[in-house]
Design a protein around this motif. Sequence first.
Motif, PDB file in Angstrom:
ATOM      1  N   LYS A  25       0.730  -1.280  -0.089  1.00 39.72           N
ATOM      2  CA  LYS A  25       0.032  -0.088  -0.019  1.00 39.72           C
ATOM      3  C   LYS A  25       0.807   1.243  -0.115  1.00 39.72           C
ATOM      4  O   LYS A  25       0.344   2.344  -0.251  1.00 39.72           O
ATOM      5  N   ASP A  28       2.846   5.724   3.889  1.00 42.90           N
ATOM      6  CA  ASP A  28       1.958   6.781   4.087  1.00 42.90           C
ATOM      7  C   ASP A  28       0.333   6.493   3.762  1.00 42.90           C
ATOM      8  O   ASP A  28      -0.379   7.035   4.781  1.00 42.90           O
ATOM      9  N   LYS A  29      -0.159   5.443   3.252  1.00 42.44           N
ATOM     10  CA  LYS A  29      -1.190   5.293   2.984  1.00 42.44           C
ATOM     11  C   LYS A  29      -1.594   3.721   4.229  1.00 42.44           C
ATOM     12  O   LYS A  29      -3.044   3.607   4.155  1.00 42.44           O
ATOM     13  N   THR A  30      -0.711   3.419   4.863  1.00 38.98           N
ATOM     14  CA  THR A  30      -0.901   2.347   5.474  1.00 38.98           C
ATOM     15  C   THR A  30      -1.424   2.744   7.164  1.00 38.98           C
ATOM     16  O   THR A  30      -0.855   3.703   7.388  1.00 38.98           O
TER      17      THR A  30
END
Length: 191
Positions: A25, A28-30
């Motif tokens: 992912k 930053d998006k995790t």
Amino acid sequence: MRVVKDPEVRKKEILTGAIQVFTKKGYDKTTINDIAKELGISQGLCYRYYASKEEIYDTALEDYSDFIVNSNLQRFKNDERTFKEKIRDFSGHMQEYQNPESDKELLYELFHGQNSKKMHDQLMMKTASKLVPHIKNELQIAKDNGEIQISDVDAFAYFFVYGQVGMLLNQTPSKECDVRIQDLLMELLQL
């Protein structure tokens, strides 16, 4: 039914799961929730072992930089070689690190992937900071043996390590870059 695992096993399991999610992912998006879902555990269990995803990332960074440092230090194990020979063995082998150890593939992908420049640069700096004391020791031994003549071992150790990192961060690692680094070090040390 709740599964109770040894704390160190659970902690490693969470770290491995987080690395998988970071790789898929992006960091930053995790979220911690994503990591918990990947492992089939609660967010609370993640927080029991790590205060945040940042702490998990920092652990991954530490582990991988330790692995790289230990791999590099293997080049210095043979005390029979001259300092010049050790420098040739230490410097100019970036191509070898493009083939990761099988048990480090996820970390390699996380830190060297297409969208990982920031993480890669952090890894380079963390690794450099861990190499400096070892290089300082090697320089002092070479100076004591009369192989090199430098006035400030401490400053030169930083220059030796961070100078190479600077070149590598600004160029794509290649055989030409490796040779250039070796040549510059030999010139600077008058070897």
